[in-house]
Scaffold this motif. Structure first.
Motif, short mmCIF file in Angstrom:
data_model
loop_
_atom_site.label_atom_id
_atom_site.label_comp_id
_atom_site.label_asym_id
_atom_site.label_seq_id
_atom_site.Cartn_x
_atom_site.Cartn_y
_atom_site.Cartn_z
N THR A 46 4.09 8.07 -1.04
CA THR A 46 5.15 7.13 -0.67
C THR A 46 4.54 5.79 -0.27
O THR A 46 3.39 5.73 0.17
CB THR A 46 6.00 7.70 0.48
N ARG A 47 5.30 4.74 -0.45
CA ARG A 47 4.84 3.42 -0.01
C ARG A 47 4.78 3.39 1.51
O ARG A 47 5.59 4.05 2.17
CB ARG A 47 5.80 2.35 -0.53
N THR A 48 3.87 2.62 2.06
CA THR A 48 3.75 2.54 3.51
C THR A 48 4.95 1.83 4.14
O THR A 48 5.18 1.98 5.34
CB THR A 48 2.44 1.86 3.95
N THR A 82 0.83 -1.20 0.00
CA THR A 82 0.00 0.00 0.00
C THR A 82 0.86 1.25 0.00
O THR A 82 2.06 1.20 0.27
CB THR A 82 -0.95 0.02 1.22
N PHE A 83 0.20 2.38 -0.30
CA PHE A 83 0.91 3.65 -0.30
C PHE A 83 0.10 4.72 0.42
O PHE A 83 -1.11 4.60 0.57
CB PHE A 83 1.28 4.10 -1.72
N ALA A 140 8.14 8.12 5.64
CA ALA A 140 7.04 9.04 5.35
C ALA A 140 7.57 10.41 4.95
O ALA A 140 8.71 10.76 5.24
CB ALA A 140 6.13 9.17 6.58
N GLY A 141 6.70 11.17 4.27
CA GLY A 141 7.00 12.56 3.98
C GLY A 141 7.61 12.85 2.63
O GLY A 141 7.91 13.99 2.33
N THR A 142 7.80 11.85 1.80
CA THR A 142 8.38 12.10 0.49
C THR A 142 7.30 12.16 -0.58
O THR A 142 6.19 11.67 -0.40
CB THR A 142 9.41 11.01 0.11
#
Length: 134
Positions: free
Chosen positions: A83-85, A18-19, A89-91
């Motif tokens: 971003t992918r999970t 997931t993303f 995070a934050g990209t």
């Protein structure tokens, strides 16, 4: 995933990945912003949800922007996170790649093809309430 057994090759299920997606949306100001936000959320989850995604299909930032811009009432959208999970995070990625079946030389096994869909808990929508100058 596929593994070689005594009776040949055994097919195993795809790996579901997931993303996260965070968007800033600006509406045209003619309707209810909560209704617009709900419509965008529902449309995104329907189109980019795991159940609707094909196997080994990547997700492009441009495809998400084009999709959201096609929703009635949306005049602008900014991607704040994509971003992918399973990544930091934050990209904001240009493309999230779903991997095809591949050999892992370290673990000495075949890794399954990926199915990449949006995580409903990772979908964050904000509305931009600023008014445009006429």
């Amino acid at each position: 995933r596929a593994e070689m057994g005594a009776n040949g090759v055994h097919l195993l299920p795809a790996s579901v990945q997931t993303f996260r997606l965070e968007l800033l949306i600006r509406g045209d100001g003619t309707g209810d912003t909560d209704a617009l936000q709900d419509r965008v959320r529902n449309d995104l989850l329907h189109t980019f949800g795991v159940a609707q995604r094909p196997l080994v299909a990547s997700v492009a930032r441009s495809a998400i922007v084009a999709f959201v811009m096609g929703i009635d009432g949306v005049v602008d959208v900014t991607v704040r996170e994509l971003t992918r999970t399973d990544a930091a995070a934050g990209t904001v990625a240009a493309v999230l790649h779903a991997h095809s079946t591949r050999w892992d030389p370290v673990l000495q096994r075949i890794e399954p093809a990926e199915l990449l869909g949006i995580a409903s808990a990772g979908l964050v929508l904000s509305m931009d309430d600023t008014e445009e100058d006429a």
